[in-house]
Design a protein around this motif. Structure first.
Motif, PDB file in Angstrom:
ATOM      1  N   SER A 189       0.617  -1.445   0.003  1.00  0.00           N
ATOM      2  CA  SER A 189      -0.194  -0.364   0.002  1.00  0.00           C
ATOM      3  C   SER A 189       0.796   1.284   0.201  1.00  0.00           C
ATOM      4  CB  SER A 189      -0.549  -0.190   1.177  1.00  0.00           C
ATOM      5  OG  SER A 189      -1.876   0.810   1.569  1.00  0.00           O
ATOM      6  N   ASP A 190       1.697   1.595   1.130  1.00  0.00           N
ATOM      7  CA  ASP A 190       2.736   2.569   0.879  1.00  0.00           C
ATOM      8  C   ASP A 190       3.499   2.569  -0.253  1.00  0.00           C
ATOM      9  OD1 ASP A 190       3.802   4.778   2.092  1.00  0.00           O
ATOM     10  OD2 ASP A 190       5.765   3.677   2.296  1.00  0.00           O
ATOM     11  N   HIS A 191       3.944   1.195  -0.989  1.00  0.00           N
ATOM     12  CA  HIS A 191       4.573   1.273  -2.318  1.00  0.00           C
ATOM     13  C   HIS A 191       3.592   2.174  -3.330  1.00  0.00           C
ATOM     14  CE1 HIS A 191       7.423   0.168  -5.479  1.00  0.00           C
ATOM     15  NE2 HIS A 191       6.339  -0.099  -5.948  1.00  0.00           N
ATOM     16  N   LEU A 192       2.499   1.591  -3.370  1.00  0.00           N
ATOM     17  CA  LEU A 192       1.491   2.563  -4.176  1.00  0.00           C
ATOM     18  C   LEU A 192       0.831   3.169  -4.335  1.00  0.00           C
ATOM     19  CD1 LEU A 192      -0.483  -1.701  -5.378  1.00  0.00           C
ATOM     20  CD2 LEU A 192       1.437  -0.350  -6.756  1.00  0.00           C
ATOM     21  N   TRP A 193       0.064   3.354  -3.240  1.00  0.00           N
ATOM     22  CA  TRP A 193      -0.240   4.559  -3.170  1.00  0.00           C
ATOM     23  C   TRP A 193      -0.390   5.435  -1.971  1.00  0.00           C
ATOM     24  CZ3 TRP A 193      -3.034  -0.078  -2.084  1.00  0.00           C
ATOM     25  CH2 TRP A 193      -3.173  -0.926  -3.420  1.00  0.00           C
ATOM     26  N   GLY A 194       1.345   6.124  -1.349  1.00  0.00           N
ATOM     27  CA  GLY A 194       2.113   6.277  -0.754  1.00  0.00           C
ATOM     28  C   GLY A 194       1.346   6.597   0.799  1.00  0.00           C
ATOM     29  N   THR A 195       1.046   5.119   1.167  1.00  0.00           N
ATOM     30  CA  THR A 195       0.066   5.120   3.087  1.00  0.00           C
ATOM     31  C   THR A 195       0.478   3.865   3.185  1.00  0.00           C
ATOM     32  OG1 THR A 195      -0.776   6.088   4.828  1.00  0.00           O
ATOM     33  CG2 THR A 195      -2.065   5.295   1.911  1.00  0.00           C
ATOM     34  N   ASP A 196       0.883   3.776   4.633  1.00  0.00           N
ATOM     35  CA  ASP A 196      -0.064   1.685   4.492  1.00  0.00           C
ATOM     36  C   ASP A 196      -0.858   1.717   5.284  1.00  0.00           C
ATOM     37  OD1 ASP A 196       1.363   2.791   7.086  1.00  0.00           O
ATOM     38  OD2 ASP A 196       3.054   1.863   6.987  1.00  0.00           O
ATOM     39  N   ASP A 197      -1.284   3.526   5.316  1.00  0.00           N
ATOM     40  CA  ASP A 197      -2.592   2.908   6.255  1.00  0.00           C
ATOM     41  C   ASP A 197      -3.794   2.596   5.053  1.00  0.00           C
ATOM     42  OD1 ASP A 197      -5.269   3.522   7.296  1.00  0.00           O
ATOM     43  OD2 ASP A 197      -5.227   5.583   7.477  1.00  0.00           O
ATOM     44  N   LEU A 198      -4.662   0.640   5.295  1.00  0.00           N
ATOM     45  CA  LEU A 198      -5.024   0.459   4.780  1.00  0.00           C
ATOM     46  C   LEU A 198      -6.193   0.725   4.531  1.00  0.00           C
ATOM     47  CD1 LEU A 198      -3.912  -2.657   5.400  1.00  0.00           C
ATOM     48  CD2 LEU A 198      -3.602  -1.874   3.190  1.00  0.00           C
ATOM     49  N   HIS A 199      -7.219   1.517   5.799  1.00  0.00           N
ATOM     50  CA  HIS A 199      -8.384   2.034   6.273  1.00  0.00           C
ATOM     51  C   HIS A 199      -9.238   2.580   4.593  1.00  0.00           C
ATOM     52  CE1 HIS A 199     -12.041   3.193   8.319  1.00  0.00           C
ATOM     53  NE2 HIS A 199     -12.054   4.501   7.557  1.00  0.00           N
ATOM     54  N   GLY A 200     -10.263   1.384   4.093  1.00  0.00           N
ATOM     55  CA  GLY A 200     -10.958   1.751   2.941  1.00  0.00           C
ATOM     56  C   GLY A 200     -10.179   1.492   1.738  1.00  0.00           C
ATOM     57  N   ARG A 201      -9.374   0.564   1.749  1.00  0.00           N
ATOM     58  CA  ARG A 201      -9.167  -0.330   0.864  1.00  0.00           C
ATOM     59  C   ARG A 201     -10.285  -1.584   0.935  1.00  0.00           C
ATOM     60  NH1 ARG A 201      -6.667   2.559  -3.210  1.00  0.00           N
ATOM     61  NH2 ARG A 201      -4.883   3.663  -1.430  1.00  0.00           N
ATOM     62  N   VAL A 248      -9.956  -5.469   0.063  1.00  0.00           N
ATOM     63  CA  VAL A 248      -9.258  -6.819  -0.495  1.00  0.00           C
ATOM     64  C   VAL A 248     -10.458  -7.703  -0.562  1.00  0.00           C
ATOM     65  CG1 VAL A 248      -7.589  -8.384   0.523  1.00  0.00           C
ATOM     66  CG2 VAL A 248      -7.782  -5.799   1.422  1.00  0.00           C
ATOM     67  N   ALA A 249      -9.680  -8.871  -1.534  1.00  0.00           N
ATOM     68  CA  ALA A 249     -10.854 -10.573  -1.671  1.00  0.00           C
ATOM     69  C   ALA A 249      -9.467 -11.045  -1.461  1.00  0.00           C
ATOM     70  CB  ALA A 249     -10.705 -10.221  -2.776  1.00  0.00           C
ATOM     71  N   GLY A 252      -5.594 -17.208   6.338  1.00  0.00           N
ATOM     72  CA  GLY A 252      -7.079 -16.517   6.224  1.00  0.00           C
ATOM     73  C   GLY A 252      -7.737 -15.545   7.083  1.00  0.00           C
ATOM     74  N   PHE A 253      -8.298 -16.612   7.639  1.00  0.00           N
ATOM     75  CA  PHE A 253      -9.039 -15.600   8.719  1.00  0.00           C
ATOM     76  C   PHE A 253      -8.740 -15.338   9.640  1.00  0.00           C
ATOM     77  CE2 PHE A 253     -12.040 -15.770  12.563  1.00  0.00           C
ATOM     78  CZ  PHE A 253     -13.323 -16.019  11.954  1.00  0.00           C
ATOM     79  N   SER A 254      -7.381 -14.997   9.942  1.00  0.00           N
ATOM     80  CA  SER A 254      -6.805 -14.218  10.606  1.00  0.00           C
ATOM     81  C   SER A 254      -6.425 -12.991   9.979  1.00  0.00           C
ATOM     82  CB  SER A 254      -4.985 -14.853  11.168  1.00  0.00           C
ATOM     83  OG  SER A 254      -5.520 -15.894  12.174  1.00  0.00           O
ATOM     84  N   LEU A 255      -6.322 -13.307   8.602  1.00  0.00           N
ATOM     85  CA  LEU A 255      -5.516 -12.026   7.910  1.00  0.00           C
ATOM     86  C   LEU A 255      -6.961 -11.423   7.666  1.00  0.00           C
ATOM     87  CD1 LEU A 255      -4.150 -10.496   6.044  1.00  0.00           C
ATOM     88  CD2 LEU A 255      -4.681 -11.386   3.994  1.00  0.00           C
ATOM     89  N   VAL A 256      -7.913 -11.944   7.458  1.00  0.00           N
ATOM     90  CA  VAL A 256      -9.873 -11.039   7.709  1.00  0.00           C
ATOM     91  C   VAL A 256     -10.308 -10.477   9.080  1.00  0.00           C
ATOM     92  CG1 VAL A 256     -12.490 -11.222   7.581  1.00  0.00           C
ATOM     93  CG2 VAL A 256     -10.627 -12.820   5.608  1.00  0.00           C
ATOM     94  N   GLU A 257      -9.709 -10.615   9.884  1.00  0.00           N
ATOM     95  CA  GLU A 257     -10.013 -10.488  11.353  1.00  0.00           C
ATOM     96  C   GLU A 257      -9.103  -8.875  11.809  1.00  0.00           C
ATOM     97  OE1 GLU A 257      -9.727 -11.613  16.364  1.00  0.00           O
ATOM     98  OE2 GLU A 257      -8.750 -12.993  14.798  1.00  0.00           O
ATOM     99  N   MET A 258      -7.708  -9.094  10.756  1.00  0.00           N
ATOM    100  CA  MET A 258      -6.299  -7.768  10.720  1.00  0.00           C
ATOM    101  C   MET A 258      -7.105  -6.906  10.003  1.00  0.00           C
ATOM    102  SD  MET A 258      -3.002  -9.262  11.742  1.00  0.00           S
ATOM    103  CE  MET A 258      -3.174 -11.116  10.548  1.00  0.00           C
ATOM    104  N   GLY A 276     -10.320  -0.904   8.950  1.00  0.00           N
ATOM    105  CA  GLY A 276     -11.312  -0.609   8.332  1.00  0.00           C
ATOM    106  C   GLY A 276     -11.086  -1.069   6.687  1.00  0.00           C
ATOM    107  N   VAL A 277     -10.907  -1.815   6.728  1.00  0.00           N
ATOM    108  CA  VAL A 277     -10.942  -2.699   4.437  1.00  0.00           C
ATOM    109  C   VAL A 277     -11.746  -3.002   4.832  1.00  0.00           C
ATOM    110  CG1 VAL A 277      -9.069  -4.725   3.539  1.00  0.00           C
ATOM    111  CG2 VAL A 277      -8.302  -2.646   5.810  1.00  0.00           C
ATOM    112  N   GLU A 278     -12.572  -2.381   2.922  1.00  0.00           N
ATOM    113  CA  GLU A 278     -13.357  -3.918   2.976  1.00  0.00           C
ATOM    114  C   GLU A 278     -13.409  -5.366   2.323  1.00  0.00           C
ATOM    115  OE1 GLU A 278     -17.351  -4.094  -0.877  1.00  0.00           O
ATOM    116  OE2 GLU A 278     -15.845  -2.843   0.010  1.00  0.00           O
TER     117      GLU A 278
END
Length: 195
Positions: free
Chosen positions: A4-16, A18-19, A27-33, A38-40
């Motif tokens: 995220s930081d590389h592509l969008w200049g921030t490592d804040d994932l809020h509002g991103r 992810v499929a 995978g379930f732990s990833l969903v939780e994190m 604030g990731v969809e």
């Protein structure tokens, strides 16, 4: 976060968006994190109980396993079987990046170039999913959770180094990761020879 930081200049994932394909233990732990940040989250798995739990507990949207890689998202995260990224699925990807925990995500080495040609950033699986082996290595000499967490946190820096090397050298992220790994192994070997 490094992608995220590389592509969008921030490592804040809020509002991103992810499929995630595969919502087993990792995978379930990833969903939780991600949900906590604030990731969809969109999920798919052959196990309906796993997807139901992700939907109920974290508000994840559920799609079919056959469709998840085609879901429009910022990041596609294969967390199930290997060879998910191949000459059939890569043209169907609707994401800016692929960052997953599955082993051997590329069916063949040329698949890294296929993604690069499409403008999709690929975070090499053996860099991204190194946490498991790092945690095992931390058990040598007595396990320390704090030591393990510090080592796992370095994955962010390692992936950032890979992404920069890919850009600087004009090579795929897969090639950059292999180049860095080979350089580190050679440096360690030389240091061992000098000892």
């Amino acid at each position: 976060r490094a992608v995220s930081d590389h592509l969008w200049g921030t490592d804040d994932l809020h509002g991103r968006r992810v499929a995630i394909k595969g919502v087993g233990k990792v995978g379930f732990s990833l969903v939780e994190m991600l949900a906590a940040q604030g990731v969809e989250v969109i999920v798919a798995d052959v196990n309906d109980n796993a997807t139901d739990a992700a939907a109920t507990e974290f508000g994840a949207k559920v799609v079919a396993v056959e469709e998840i890689h085609m879901t429009e998202c910022d990041i596609y995260s294969p967390c199930a079987l290997g060879a998910d990224l191949n000459e059939t699925t890569i043209p169907q990807l609707a994401c800016a990046a692929v960052v997953g925990s599955a082993n051997n995500q590329l069916a063949v080495a040329d698949d890294a170039a296929r993604m690069a040609e499409r403008g999709i950033l690929y975070a090499p699986d053996f860099v991204v999913n190194a946490g498991g082996i790092i945690n095992i290595a931390a058990e040598v000499g007595g396990y320390s959770e704090a030591k393990s967490e510090r080592m796992v946190d370095r994955i962010y820096d390692n992936l950032t180094e890979v992404l920069r090397a890919s850009n600087d050298l004009g090579i795929s992220t897969e090639q950059a990761a292999e180049h860095i790994a080979e350089s580190r192994i050679e440096a360690a070997r030389k240091q061992g020879d000098e000892s």
